[in-house]
Design an enzyme around this catalytic site. Structure first.
Site, PDB file in Angstrom:
ATOM      1  N   CYS A  66      -8.248  17.165   5.916  1.00 39.15           N
ATOM      2  CA  CYS A  66      -7.960  18.061   4.778  1.00 39.15           C
ATOM      3  C   CYS A  66      -9.205  18.649   4.111  1.00 39.15           C
ATOM      4  O   CYS A  66      -9.116  19.657   3.413  1.00 39.15           O
ATOM      5  CB  CYS A  66      -7.137  17.332   3.720  1.00 39.15           C
ATOM      6  SG  CYS A  66      -5.508  16.860   4.277  1.00 39.15           S
ATOM      7  N   HIS A 117      -8.077  19.754  -4.333  1.00 38.59           N
ATOM      8  CA  HIS A 117      -7.181  19.625  -3.181  1.00 38.59           C
ATOM      9  C   HIS A 117      -5.789  19.285  -3.708  1.00 38.59           C
ATOM     10  O   HIS A 117      -5.650  18.478  -4.628  1.00 38.59           O
ATOM     11  CB  HIS A 117      -7.701  18.513  -2.265  1.00 38.59           C
ATOM     12  CG  HIS A 117      -6.872  18.310  -1.037  1.00 38.59           C
ATOM     13  ND1 HIS A 117      -6.609  19.319  -0.160  1.00 38.59           N
ATOM     14  CD2 HIS A 117      -6.237  17.206  -0.547  1.00 38.59           C
ATOM     15  CE1 HIS A 117      -5.852  18.862   0.832  1.00 38.59           C
ATOM     16  NE2 HIS A 117      -5.606  17.578   0.613  1.00 38.59           N
ATOM     17  N   ASN A 121       0.805  20.338   0.691  1.00 36.61           N
ATOM     18  CA  ASN A 121      -0.553  20.083   1.168  1.00 36.61           C
ATOM     19  C   ASN A 121      -0.741  20.796   2.511  1.00 36.61           C
ATOM     20  O   ASN A 121      -0.129  20.415   3.505  1.00 36.61           O
ATOM     21  CB  ASN A 121      -0.744  18.571   1.312  1.00 36.61           C
ATOM     22  CG  ASN A 121      -2.120  18.186   1.832  1.00 36.61           C
ATOM     23  OD1 ASN A 121      -2.936  19.044   2.180  1.00 36.61           O
ATOM     24  ND2 ASN A 121      -2.382  16.900   1.900  1.00 36.61           N
TER      25      ASN A 121
HETATM   26  N1  COA Z   1      12.413  10.618  -0.475  1.00 32.81           N
HETATM   27  C1  COA Z   1      13.035   9.639  -1.147  1.00 32.81           C
HETATM   28  N2  COA Z   1      12.547   8.380  -1.245  1.00 32.81           N
HETATM   29  C2  COA Z   1      11.366   8.133  -0.634  1.00 32.81           C
HETATM   30  C3  COA Z   1      10.662   9.112   0.073  1.00 32.81           C
HETATM   31  C4  COA Z   1      11.229  10.398   0.145  1.00 32.81           C
HETATM   32  N3  COA Z   1      10.634  11.419   0.797  1.00 32.81           N
HETATM   33  N4  COA Z   1       9.519   8.572   0.559  1.00 32.81           N
HETATM   34  C5  COA Z   1       9.502   7.303   0.155  1.00 32.81           C
HETATM   35  N5  COA Z   1      10.631   7.023  -0.554  1.00 32.81           N
HETATM   36  C6  COA Z   1      11.021   5.760  -1.192  1.00 32.81           C
HETATM   37  C7  COA Z   1      10.314   4.574  -0.593  1.00 32.81           C
HETATM   38  O1  COA Z   1      11.033   4.109   0.553  1.00 32.81           O
HETATM   39  C8  COA Z   1      10.329   3.593  -1.727  1.00 32.81           C
HETATM   40  O2  COA Z   1      11.607   2.963  -1.793  1.00 32.81           O
HETATM   41  P1  COA Z   1      11.716   1.394  -2.181  1.00 32.81           P
HETATM   42  O3  COA Z   1      11.184   1.297  -3.571  1.00 32.81           O
HETATM   43  O4  COA Z   1      13.161   1.155  -2.065  1.00 32.81           O
HETATM   44  O5  COA Z   1      10.873   0.698  -1.184  1.00 32.81           O
HETATM   45  C9  COA Z   1      10.184   4.474  -2.953  1.00 32.81           C
HETATM   46  O6  COA Z   1      10.595   5.793  -2.543  1.00 32.81           O
HETATM   47  C10 COA Z   1       8.764   4.540  -3.495  1.00 32.81           C
HETATM   48  O7  COA Z   1       7.892   4.814  -2.417  1.00 32.81           O
HETATM   49  P2  COA Z   1       6.336   4.797  -2.595  1.00 32.81           P
HETATM   50  O8  COA Z   1       5.674   4.972  -1.264  1.00 32.81           O
HETATM   51  O9  COA Z   1       5.954   3.615  -3.414  1.00 32.81           O
HETATM   52  O10 COA Z   1       6.136   6.121  -3.475  1.00 32.81           O
HETATM   53  P3  COA Z   1       4.837   6.647  -4.169  1.00 32.81           P
HETATM   54  O11 COA Z   1       5.122   6.827  -5.595  1.00 32.81           O
HETATM   55  O12 COA Z   1       3.612   5.882  -3.763  1.00 32.81           O
HETATM   56  O13 COA Z   1       4.698   8.090  -3.530  1.00 32.81           O
HETATM   57  C11 COA Z   1       3.514   9.331  -1.848  1.00 32.81           C
HETATM   58  C12 COA Z   1       4.522   8.224  -2.110  1.00 32.81           C
HETATM   59  C13 COA Z   1       3.304   9.458  -0.341  1.00 32.81           C
HETATM   60  C14 COA Z   1       4.079  10.644  -2.395  1.00 32.81           C
HETATM   61  C15 COA Z   1       2.181   9.013  -2.565  1.00 32.81           C
HETATM   62  O14 COA Z   1       1.809   7.682  -2.300  1.00 32.81           O
HETATM   63  C16 COA Z   1       1.070   9.943  -2.142  1.00 32.81           C
HETATM   64  O15 COA Z   1       1.096  11.118  -2.405  1.00 32.81           O
HETATM   65  N6  COA Z   1      -0.002   9.409  -1.516  1.00 32.81           N
HETATM   66  C17 COA Z   1      -1.099  10.222  -1.063  1.00 32.81           C
HETATM   67  C18 COA Z   1      -0.798  10.715   0.305  1.00 32.81           C
HETATM   68  C19 COA Z   1      -1.466  11.996   0.662  1.00 32.81           C
HETATM   69  O16 COA Z   1      -1.425  12.940  -0.038  1.00 32.81           O
HETATM   70  N7  COA Z   1      -2.060  12.040   1.837  1.00 32.81           N
HETATM   71  C20 COA Z   1      -2.663  13.236   2.321  1.00 32.81           C
HETATM   72  C21 COA Z   1      -4.099  13.034   2.390  1.00 32.81           C
HETATM   73  S1  COA Z   1      -4.967  14.568   2.446  1.00 32.81           S
END
Ligand code: COA
Length: 351
Positions: free
Chosen positions: A111, A249, A279
């Site tokens: 990225c 970003h 993204n």
């Molecule tokens: N829709 C609905 N529910 C979802 C989901 C989706 N698309 N993706 C995950 N969930 C659920 C999970 O299964 C989890 O359920 P549980 O509590 O029953 O286990 C719950 O939502 C919370 O998931 P979690 O992974 O803890 O959410 P989060 O608040 O950490 O958000 C991201 C997840 C990926 C959005 C966040 O961690 C993020 O943005 N990370 C950075 C990743 C990134 O940008 N990478 C690119 C690098 S350039």
């Protein structure tokens, strides 16, 4: 002293839109979850290869600078989703533009690729190797997406942007940056199936499974970008008050909020377009920068801070002093081939 002024800017967003509701037709997710956890409402899906997006963005940047293709001495193409590995993608942009005087290279830092490319081009201009450069950040993430995986497939979109750089005696362009990488954490964001390592595993190239630890990436992203911003500011002896605009970003609105809080940056100075595009990996920060110029957020001689992070886990922050001109000199007539396909139809064909 020679500087590398940014005198042209252009973007290319493929027209097909994939909304959160579209994603919910084939994933166990919904608009409320995606919007509240990420800030994203929709993203674009490309009907063409990444080189074509890059070509249109580059033509727009050249026109904005009032330059001809022959004026370009270097093309640095940042991406993770190159159409081919040999020959490189920059050479295809050179061919399409007719930029026959340009040296051509590809850069892949995930990225941050667009921003690392900006560093490469700036350094080559400042050191006198070339007098001008096109910097491209372009990505067609949809082609390597694991569409059945809701943890990642909701986060990404396709797009491209480009900057034209040229020598200047006036202090402007990238004045300082900080680049780095948490190599020990490279496995927390890994596209398995994308690369020669997988070629002997009887897998179709591009048929991927993503190893993706969202929360770990989140924490490392905030830490890396905070560190990069502090180091870049320190190089110039600047405090955050000297920054007029932050163009981060756009991977998650909550990541941007955490960074802004850490750095005590005023929210009203932060440019956000995540709701429209998600993204776009290498294209993200450059598209945001181009839109910040086009929408009037970039003013003459302003100081811009651009923090970014990506797989690797690479991180960066650039301090850019904009020049006196914020309007495009001309418009390009180059455009993408038309499509009638929707984002959902394009994704269905990739699943
Ligand atoms: N829709 C609905 N529910 C979802 C989901 C989706 N698309 N993706 C995950 N969930 C659920 C999970 O299964 C989890 O359920 P549980 O509590 O029953 O286990 C719950 O939502 C919370 O998931 P979690 O992974 O803890 O959410 P989060 O608040 O950490 O958000 C991201 C997840 C990926 C959005 C966040 O961690 C993020 O943005 N990370 C950075 C990743 C990134 O940008 N990478 C690119 C690098 S350039």
């Amino acid at each position: 002293m020679t500087y590398a002024a940014i005198t042209g800017w252009g973007k290319c967003l493929p027209p097909a839109i994939l909304s959160n509701d579209d994603l919910a037709t084939f994933l166990d997710t919904n608009d409320e979850w995606i919007t509240s956890r990420t800030g994203m409402k929709e993203r674009r899906i490309s009907h063409v290869d990444v080189s074509e997006l890059a070509y249109v963005a580059a033509a727009n940047a050249l026109a904005a600078a009032g330059k001809r293709a022959e004026d370009v001495e270097l093309i640095v193409f940042g991406s993770t989703t190159f159409d081919e590995m040999c020959p490189n993608a920059a050479s295809n942009v050179q061919r399409l533009l007719g930029a026959c005087n340009a040296a051509c290279m590809d850069v892949n830092t995930a990225c941050t690729s667009g921003m690392y490319s900006l560093t490469v081009a700036t350094a080559m201009i400042k050191s006198g190797v070339v007098n001008s450069a096109l910097v491209i950040g372009a990505e067609v993430v949809s082609r390597i997406m694991e569409w059945s995986n809701r943890n990642v497939s909701i986060l990404f979109g396709d797009g491209a942007a480009a900057l034209y750089l040229e020598t200047s005696e006036i202090r402007q362009g990238v004045l300082a940056e900080s680049l780095g990488c948490y190599g020990e954490s490279r496995d927390i964001l890994s596209v398995q199936g994308w690369g020669l390592k997988y070629a002997d595993k009887k897998r179709i190239l591009g048929e991927t499974s993503w190893a993706f630890s969202g929360q770990e990436i989140f924490k490392k992203a905030v830490k890396g970008m905070t560190q990069a911003c502090e180091r870049a500011l320190a190089k110039l002896g600047l405090q955050t008050e000297a920054i007029d605009l932050i163009v981060p970003h756009q991977a998650n609105l909550r990541i941007i909020d955490s960074l802004t809080k850490n750095m005590k940056l005023p929210k009203e100075k932060v440019f956000i377009n995540i709701e429209r595009y998600g993204n776009m990996s290498a294209a993200t920060t450059l598209v945001a920068l181009v839109e910040a110029v086009q929408e009037g957020y970039v003013t003459a001689n302003c100081n811009i801070l651009v923090p970014a992070f990506g797989g690797g886990l690479t991180w960066s922050a650039h301090l850019i002093k904009w020049g006196a001109r914020t309007h495009a000199i001309a418009q390009s007539e180059v455009s993408l081939p038309e499509t009638t396909q929707t984002g959902l139809e394009l994704v269905q064909a990739l699943r």
